[in-house]
Design an enzyme around this catalytic site. Structure first.
Site, PDB file in Angstrom:
ATOM      1  N   LYS A 242      10.064   6.565 -62.644  1.00  0.00           N
ATOM      2  CA  LYS A 242      10.663   7.152 -63.844  1.00  0.00           C
ATOM      3  C   LYS A 242      10.539   6.187 -65.018  1.00  0.00           C
ATOM      4  O   LYS A 242      10.532   4.955 -64.829  1.00  0.00           O
ATOM      5  CB  LYS A 242      12.162   7.418 -63.618  1.00  0.00           C
ATOM      6  CG  LYS A 242      12.510   8.442 -62.562  1.00  0.00           C
ATOM      7  CD  LYS A 242      14.028   8.520 -62.413  1.00  0.00           C
ATOM      8  CE  LYS A 242      14.430   9.520 -61.332  1.00  0.00           C
ATOM      9  NZ  LYS A 242      14.231  10.903 -61.781  1.00  0.00           N
TER      10      LYS A 242
ATOM     11  N   GLU B 123      12.177  13.724 -54.542  1.00  0.00           N
ATOM     12  CA  GLU B 123      12.598  13.254 -53.226  1.00  0.00           C
ATOM     13  C   GLU B 123      13.833  13.976 -52.707  1.00  0.00           C
ATOM     14  O   GLU B 123      14.036  14.069 -51.501  1.00  0.00           O
ATOM     15  CB  GLU B 123      12.855  11.744 -53.260  1.00  0.00           C
ATOM     16  CG  GLU B 123      14.231  11.309 -53.754  1.00  0.00           C
ATOM     17  CD  GLU B 123      14.547  11.730 -55.187  1.00  0.00           C
ATOM     18  OE1 GLU B 123      15.735  11.947 -55.470  1.00  0.00           O
ATOM     19  OE2 GLU B 123      13.625  11.852 -56.011  1.00  0.00           O
TER      20      GLU B 123
ATOM     21  N   ARG C 292      14.693  17.124 -52.641  1.00  0.00           N
ATOM     22  CA  ARG C 292      14.415  18.321 -51.834  1.00  0.00           C
ATOM     23  C   ARG C 292      13.850  17.940 -50.466  1.00  0.00           C
ATOM     24  O   ARG C 292      13.995  18.701 -49.508  1.00  0.00           O
ATOM     25  CB  ARG C 292      13.462  19.254 -52.586  1.00  0.00           C
ATOM     26  CG  ARG C 292      12.070  18.724 -52.798  1.00  0.00           C
ATOM     27  CD  ARG C 292      11.321  19.447 -53.893  1.00  0.00           C
ATOM     28  NE  ARG C 292      11.919  19.175 -55.195  1.00  0.00           N
ATOM     29  CZ  ARG C 292      11.466  19.688 -56.339  1.00  0.00           C
ATOM     30  NH1 ARG C 292      10.433  20.519 -56.330  1.00  0.00           N
ATOM     31  NH2 ARG C 292      12.032  19.387 -57.484  1.00  0.00           N
TER      32      ARG C 292
ATOM     33  N   ASP D 111       8.945  11.531 -57.001  1.00  0.00           N
ATOM     34  CA  ASP D 111      10.208  11.694 -57.733  1.00  0.00           C
ATOM     35  C   ASP D 111      10.877  13.032 -57.425  1.00  0.00           C
ATOM     36  O   ASP D 111      11.943  13.328 -57.955  1.00  0.00           O
ATOM     37  CB  ASP D 111       9.972  11.547 -59.243  1.00  0.00           C
ATOM     38  CG  ASP D 111      11.252  11.332 -60.022  1.00  0.00           C
ATOM     39  OD1 ASP D 111      12.243  10.872 -59.420  1.00  0.00           O
ATOM     40  OD2 ASP D 111      11.268  11.618 -61.243  1.00  0.00           O
TER      41      ASP D 111
ATOM     42  N   ASP E 222      17.665   6.453 -57.652  1.00  0.00           N
ATOM     43  CA  ASP E 222      16.333   7.054 -57.648  1.00  0.00           C
ATOM     44  C   ASP E 222      15.471   6.407 -58.719  1.00  0.00           C
ATOM     45  O   ASP E 222      15.615   6.686 -59.908  1.00  0.00           O
ATOM     46  CB  ASP E 222      16.436   8.563 -57.887  1.00  0.00           C
ATOM     47  CG  ASP E 222      15.080   9.243 -57.862  1.00  0.00           C
ATOM     48  OD1 ASP E 222      14.136   8.651 -57.299  1.00  0.00           O
ATOM     49  OD2 ASP E 222      14.971  10.354 -58.412  1.00  0.00           O
TER      50      ASP E 222
ATOM     51  N   ASP F 197      22.692  10.127 -58.687  1.00  0.00           N
ATOM     52  CA  ASP F 197      21.815  11.033 -57.938  1.00  0.00           C
ATOM     53  C   ASP F 197      22.367  11.365 -56.559  1.00  0.00           C
ATOM     54  O   ASP F 197      21.782  12.156 -55.837  1.00  0.00           O
ATOM     55  CB  ASP F 197      20.405  10.445 -57.834  1.00  0.00           C
ATOM     56  CG  ASP F 197      19.337  11.523 -57.780  1.00  0.00           C
ATOM     57  OD1 ASP F 197      19.622  12.655 -58.229  1.00  0.00           O
ATOM     58  OD2 ASP F 197      18.225  11.249 -57.302  1.00  0.00           O
TER      59      ASP F 197
END
Length: 469
Positions: A246, A318, A320, A316, A239, A257
């Site tokens: 990030k 992502e 969910r 960010d 991610d 992740d």
């Protein structure tokens, strides 16, 4: 449906003729143990300054000059918290050889045996194999096969999390699920490409910018007429944060992740290995959240599988999104139980730290069963509320809801409320927000990837459907 052929991995010995005994010592019992030692061992323990503090280990010589006895300090009863996996420290403290635990009222033998196997884990894919590890004889009365099954599933899940993203992409997650399905005779289907874009538009959008194609992997095992249990795991192999990128420091552990997917795979392996009487479904949406010209953008509006439109407040958030489409698939057949696993929010870590995953459910009886299962198998969790008024924080002016509304309040709760919008028919739904990583080594929990809540899920399903495994 076939039985597990028991692949190589952590296991207990059936027997060993010359196994070195391990004696557990509490603070109040040390005087009696010390008096009962042969004089040379007593003098050696005194000379090396052994005291029965929790986790202290002493190696005492035998008559032939070899290792004759191991002492494991347990500390004082009732003072502070005694780590139930304390025996998991021993594999890293003992030389190679065979060992056996002497009966000890202060330690559960099965728990100690599992802790030993969990503490024996090493991730050595990129290093030369280390020295031989110490081995433990199965304590009397312990189901060595069951303990071994759990330890092997945990090790497999840890390996997935610890593997860096250059060697673990969506295709490799698919390969792991196909291998698991082949072991147990499960059916595995995969949705990719144009079909993914049509059927799981949020999964497709999150993974579109990566050269490694996103996909949704679906495994089904067990009798069709058995109670239906569905596990859903977040499989973001790396991610970057997407266009809402990030900071570099926040990307360092993003190979983990997909820890939710690893936990779901480990739980599924335990359930199938134990032959629990359920019809198990395992759903893993797997993507890489990368940056390219076809990356999804803040402000985009995407129609989900469930028909709800989602405004992208932050790329960010992502996890969910891909879980929303997967949960809609799971919910459509109204299973008896849905468990989803995700490394979802920093807010849960701020609230509970790295060792204690948060969980959410509306079902009070189920909440009690989850907490009890976690306590019983030393895989603890803590319930946070699905506070209905906070649902308004997900409001969007242009869509049905926003995936990441502004403001820093109740981040773990709003994420759980977002997911709950996609589980419309199934009230027996639990969402686990976990960290998936041990920041430092503790007994039975080496530093690195960890499949938190997997053992809990196995215990919960075993208890709920009245069969232990």
């Amino acid at each position: 449906m076939t039985s597990d052929p028991t692949p190589p991995g952590p296991a207990l010995l059936d027997a060993a003729a010359n196994a070195v005994p391990i004696r557990c010592v509490t603070a109040d019992g040390w005087a009696a143990v010390e008096v009962g030692l042969p004089p040379p061992q007593r003098r050696f323990a005194a000379a090396t300054g052994f005291a029965p503090k929790a986790g202290r280990v002493a190696l005492l010589p035998g008559e032939d000059g070899g290792l004759g006895l191991v002492l494991l300090g347990l500390g004082e009863a009732g003072q502070g918290h005694r780590d139930r996996f304390l025996a998991g420290k021993l594999p890293g403290a003992l030389p190679a050889g065979d060992y056996r635990l002497e009966p000890c009222d202060a330690l559960d033998a099965g728990e100690a045996a599992l802790a030993w196997l969990l503490g024996s884990y090493r991730f050595d894919r990129y290093r030369k194999p280390g020295e031989p590890r110490p081995r433990l004889v199965a304590p009397e009365g312990v189901d060595a096969a069951a303990v071994g099954r759990v330890a092997r599933a945990v090790a497999a899940g840890r390996d997935l999390i610890n593997t860096p993203a250059n060697d673990l992409g969506p295709a490799e997650v698919e390969a792991a699920m196909r291998a698991l399905g082949e072991r147990f005779g499960a059916a595995v289907t995969v949705t990719m490409g144009a079909d993914l874009e049509k059927e799981f538009p949020l999964v497709h959008a999150v993974g579109a910018a990566s050269p490694r194609a996103p996909r949704l992997i679906d495994l089904i095992w067990g009798a069709q007429d058995a109670p239906r249990v569905t596990l859903v795991g977040k499989g973001v192999v790396f991610d970057t944060g997407g266009l809402d990128i990030k900071p570099a420091s926040n990307m360092l552990l993003m190979k983990k992740d997909m820890g939710g997917a690893a936990a779901a795979l480990a739980a599924a392996e335990m359930i199938m290995g134990a032959g629990l009487p359920v019809r198990l479904r395992l759903i893993v949406p797997s993507v890489e959240n990368a940056i390219a010209g076809d990356a999804f953008r803040p402000g985009d509006v995407i129609r989900s599988r469930a028909g709800l439109t989602v405004e992208i407040g932050n790329t960010d958030a992502e996890g969910r999104l891909i879980l929303a489409d997967a949960l809609a698939l799971a919910d459509a057949e109204e299973p008896d139980l849905i468990l989803d696993f995700a490394t979802l929010t920093g807010a849960a870590r701020v609230a509970l730290g790295p060792d204690l995953p948060a969980f959410f459910t509306e079902d009070e009886a189920l909440a009690g069963a989850v907490a009890e299962a976690g306590e019983r198998v030393n895989d603890p969790v803590w319930r946070l509320p699905l506070h209905p008024p906070y649902a308004s924080l997900l409001d969007s002016k242009v869509a049905d809801l926003n995936n990441a509304p502004g403001g820093g309040f109740a981040g773990a709760i709003t994420a759980a409320l977002f997911l709950r919008r996609f589980v419309r028919r199934t009230r027996t739904h639990v969402h686990f927000d976990l960290y998936g990583w041990n920041p430092s080594t503790k007994p039975g929990r080496p530093e690195g990837g960890e499949v938190q809540t997997a053992r809990l899920a196995h215990a919960l399903v075993a208890e709920r459907y009245r069969q232990n495994g």
